[in-house]
Motif scaffolding. Structure first.
Motif, PDB file in Angstrom:
ATOM      1  N   LYS A  30     -25.854 -30.090  -4.060  1.00  0.00           N
ATOM      2  CA  LYS A  30     -26.693 -31.056  -4.754  1.00  0.00           C
ATOM      3  C   LYS A  30     -28.140 -30.441  -5.404  1.00  0.00           C
ATOM      4  N   GLU A  31     -28.819 -29.656  -4.427  1.00  0.00           N
ATOM      5  CA  GLU A  31     -29.928 -28.876  -4.970  1.00  0.00           C
ATOM      6  C   GLU A  31     -29.647 -27.954  -6.209  1.00  0.00           C
ATOM      7  N   LEU A  32     -28.461 -27.416  -6.096  1.00  0.00           N
ATOM      8  CA  LEU A  32     -28.022 -26.522  -7.519  1.00  0.00           C
ATOM      9  C   LEU A  32     -28.042 -27.508  -8.823  1.00  0.00           C
ATOM     10  N   HIS A  33     -27.396 -28.629  -8.568  1.00  0.00           N
ATOM     11  CA  HIS A  33     -26.980 -29.476  -9.623  1.00  0.00           C
ATOM     12  C   HIS A  33     -28.473 -30.234 -10.089  1.00  0.00           C
ATOM     13  N   ASN A  34     -29.249 -30.424  -9.165  1.00  0.00           N
ATOM     14  CA  ASN A  34     -30.486 -30.974  -9.623  1.00  0.00           C
ATOM     15  C   ASN A  34     -31.372 -29.863 -10.529  1.00  0.00           C
ATOM     16  N   LEU A  35     -30.984 -28.753  -9.738  1.00  0.00           N
ATOM     17  CA  LEU A  35     -31.765 -27.501 -10.694  1.00  0.00           C
ATOM     18  C   LEU A  35     -31.487 -27.319 -12.243  1.00  0.00           C
ATOM     19  N   PHE A  36     -29.945 -27.587 -12.377  1.00  0.00           N
ATOM     20  CA  PHE A  36     -29.528 -27.531 -13.617  1.00  0.00           C
ATOM     21  C   PHE A  36     -30.463 -28.753 -14.399  1.00  0.00           C
ATOM     22  N   PHE A  37     -30.446 -29.996 -14.068  1.00  0.00           N
ATOM     23  CA  PHE A  37     -31.479 -30.954 -14.661  1.00  0.00           C
ATOM     24  C   PHE A  37     -32.922 -30.414 -14.921  1.00  0.00           C
ATOM     25  N   GLU A  45     -18.535 -36.166  -7.071  1.00  0.00           N
ATOM     26  CA  GLU A  45     -19.757 -36.692  -6.877  1.00  0.00           C
ATOM     27  C   GLU A  45     -20.959 -36.061  -7.618  1.00  0.00           C
ATOM     28  N   LEU A  46     -20.741 -34.756  -7.731  1.00  0.00           N
ATOM     29  CA  LEU A  46     -21.735 -33.849  -8.506  1.00  0.00           C
ATOM     30  C   LEU A  46     -21.477 -34.095  -9.800  1.00  0.00           C
ATOM     31  N   ALA A  47     -20.294 -34.125 -10.474  1.00  0.00           N
ATOM     32  CA  ALA A  47     -20.146 -34.250 -11.632  1.00  0.00           C
ATOM     33  C   ALA A  47     -20.588 -35.638 -12.257  1.00  0.00           C
ATOM     34  N   ALA A  48     -20.485 -36.433 -11.476  1.00  0.00           N
ATOM     35  CA  ALA A  48     -21.040 -38.012 -11.883  1.00  0.00           C
ATOM     36  C   ALA A  48     -22.483 -37.829 -12.348  1.00  0.00           C
ATOM     37  N   MET A  49     -23.327 -36.824 -11.808  1.00  0.00           N
ATOM     38  CA  MET A  49     -24.601 -36.794 -12.010  1.00  0.00           C
ATOM     39  C   MET A  49     -24.565 -36.079 -13.574  1.00  0.00           C
ATOM     40  N   SER A  50     -23.864 -35.504 -14.109  1.00  0.00           N
ATOM     41  CA  SER A  50     -23.758 -34.949 -15.333  1.00  0.00           C
ATOM     42  C   SER A  50     -23.971 -36.102 -16.534  1.00  0.00           C
ATOM     43  N   ASP A  51     -24.336 -35.686 -17.853  1.00  0.00           N
ATOM     44  CA  ASP A  51     -24.343 -36.588 -18.820  1.00  0.00           C
ATOM     45  C   ASP A  51     -23.111 -37.089 -19.249  1.00  0.00           C
ATOM     46  N   ARG A  52     -22.162 -36.212 -19.190  1.00  0.00           N
ATOM     47  CA  ARG A  52     -20.591 -36.626 -19.359  1.00  0.00           C
ATOM     48  C   ARG A  52     -19.623 -36.000 -18.823  1.00  0.00           C
ATOM     49  N   ILE A  56     -16.423 -30.672 -16.514  1.00  0.00           N
ATOM     50  CA  ILE A  56     -15.046 -30.735 -16.788  1.00  0.00           C
ATOM     51  C   ILE A  56     -14.357 -30.777 -15.085  1.00  0.00           C
ATOM     52  N   VAL A  57     -13.709 -31.874 -15.318  1.00  0.00           N
ATOM     53  CA  VAL A  57     -12.840 -32.287 -13.909  1.00  0.00           C
ATOM     54  C   VAL A  57     -11.433 -32.397 -14.044  1.00  0.00           C
ATOM     55  N   GLN A 113     -31.958 -26.374 -21.877  1.00  0.00           N
ATOM     56  CA  GLN A 113     -30.992 -25.607 -21.663  1.00  0.00           C
ATOM     57  C   GLN A 113     -29.737 -26.447 -21.546  1.00  0.00           C
ATOM     58  N   THR A 114     -28.400 -25.879 -22.060  1.00  0.00           N
ATOM     59  CA  THR A 114     -27.425 -26.778 -22.192  1.00  0.00           C
ATOM     60  C   THR A 114     -26.346 -26.130 -21.113  1.00  0.00           C
ATOM     61  N   PHE A 115     -25.620 -26.930 -20.263  1.00  0.00           N
ATOM     62  CA  PHE A 115     -24.701 -26.390 -19.327  1.00  0.00           C
ATOM     63  C   PHE A 115     -23.273 -27.088 -19.726  1.00  0.00           C
ATOM     64  N   LEU A 116     -22.195 -26.392 -19.281  1.00  0.00           N
ATOM     65  CA  LEU A 116     -20.881 -26.705 -19.199  1.00  0.00           C
ATOM     66  C   LEU A 116     -20.350 -26.440 -17.850  1.00  0.00           C
ATOM     67  N   ILE A 117     -20.057 -27.204 -17.083  1.00  0.00           N
ATOM     68  CA  ILE A 117     -19.619 -27.043 -15.847  1.00  0.00           C
ATOM     69  C   ILE A 117     -18.175 -27.203 -15.303  1.00  0.00           C
ATOM     70  N   VAL A 118     -17.652 -26.498 -14.772  1.00  0.00           N
ATOM     71  CA  VAL A 118     -16.087 -26.757 -14.025  1.00  0.00           C
ATOM     72  C   VAL A 118     -16.402 -26.887 -12.686  1.00  0.00           C
ATOM     73  N   THR A 119     -15.788 -28.109 -12.135  1.00  0.00           N
ATOM     74  CA  THR A 119     -16.294 -28.302 -10.828  1.00  0.00           C
ATOM     75  C   THR A 119     -15.042 -29.370 -10.318  1.00  0.00           C
ATOM     76  N   HIS A 120     -14.896 -29.083  -8.737  1.00  0.00           N
ATOM     77  CA  HIS A 120     -13.830 -30.108  -8.292  1.00  0.00           C
ATOM     78  C   HIS A 120     -14.670 -31.159  -7.679  1.00  0.00           C
ATOM     79  N   ASN A 121     -16.198 -30.962  -7.561  1.00  0.00           N
ATOM     80  CA  ASN A 121     -17.028 -32.069  -6.790  1.00  0.00           C
ATOM     81  C   ASN A 121     -17.403 -33.193  -7.683  1.00  0.00           C
TER      82      ASN A 121
END
Length: 217
Positions: free
Chosen positions: A174-181, A199-206, A32-33, A189-197
């Motif tokens: 970036k390492e943390l977001h890779n860790l989520f995957f 670039e990292l949000a773009a790594m998400s499925d949606r 969520i951005v 595991q399912t993740f819902l992430i609030v972020t201002h980043n």
């Protein structure tokens, strides 16, 4: 898997959420951005039972929980939901292993069983040699991985992450977001992430974009 319908929230006369609806499928990683004040954290806290909506319905695995209160709500949260915050909220007097164990102990699980699972999670997260260290002996990235292990200890249906990389440098972020995957592949595991980043949000499925208390289409 997670479904929210028409969520409204006001603080005094300020309408923060104006009828938010969303659905998250199992194994999805969704970000969520939006700008500050858009309602992102308020929504996350309501979905995670840390705050209550004025109106609306929330379901996890088809089970409604918006009506739960007090101990029933706390028990539901501890067994079904994991949290990762910007500031790790680790207890300074406890080791990494003990910090991870706390939600499991609160759930009434056997001490040894929880400790074994906590050590396994910390090993998966690259902290096998740090389990006896206290938070002040760990780097920021290591502390955040301890927080992730703590979020996973009760095998939650979903993990909510509120600006989880906001206190990390770009490499650790970036390492943390890779860790989520990685955790999605290992634990479904399912993740819902609030972020201002973004670039990292773009790594998400949606990506869900919030503006003025609503999710933009």
């Amino acid at each position: 898997m997670l479904k929210a319908v028409n969520i409204h929230k006001k603080y005094n006369q300020l309408e923060v959420l104006k009828g938010v609806s969303l659905e998250i499928a199992q194994r999805e990683i969704v970000s969520i951005v939006g700008s500050s004040g858009a309602g992102k954290t308020t929504l996350l806290h309501i979905l995670g039972t840390l705050d209550s909506a004025d109106k609306g319905e929330i379901y996890l695995n088809n089970q409604p929980f918006h009506h739960l209160r007090d101990k029933k709500l706390a028990d539901f949260r501890n067994k079904n939901i994991g949290f990762v915050f910007q500031f790790h909220h680790l207890l300074p007097e406890f080791t990494a292993l003990e910090n991870v164990c706390i939600p499991g102990w609160l759930a009434g699980r056997k001490k040894k069983e929880v400790e074994t699972e906590a050590a396994r999670l910390l090993s998966i997260l690259g902290l096998k040699d740090r389990i006896e260290n206290k938070p002040n002996q760990l780097s920021g990235g290591e502390q955040q991985r301890v927080a992730v292990a703590r979020a996973l200890i009760n095998k939650p249906s979903i993990v909510f992450a509120d600006e989880p990389t906001g206190n990390l440098d770009s490499a650790n972020a970036k390492e943390l977001h890779n860790l989520f995957f990685q955790l999605r592949e290992e634990f479904s595991q399912t993740f819902l992430i609030v972020t201002h980043n973004e670039e990292l949000a773009a790594m998400s499925d949606r990506i869900l974009k919030m503006k003025d208390g609503l999710i933009e289409e």
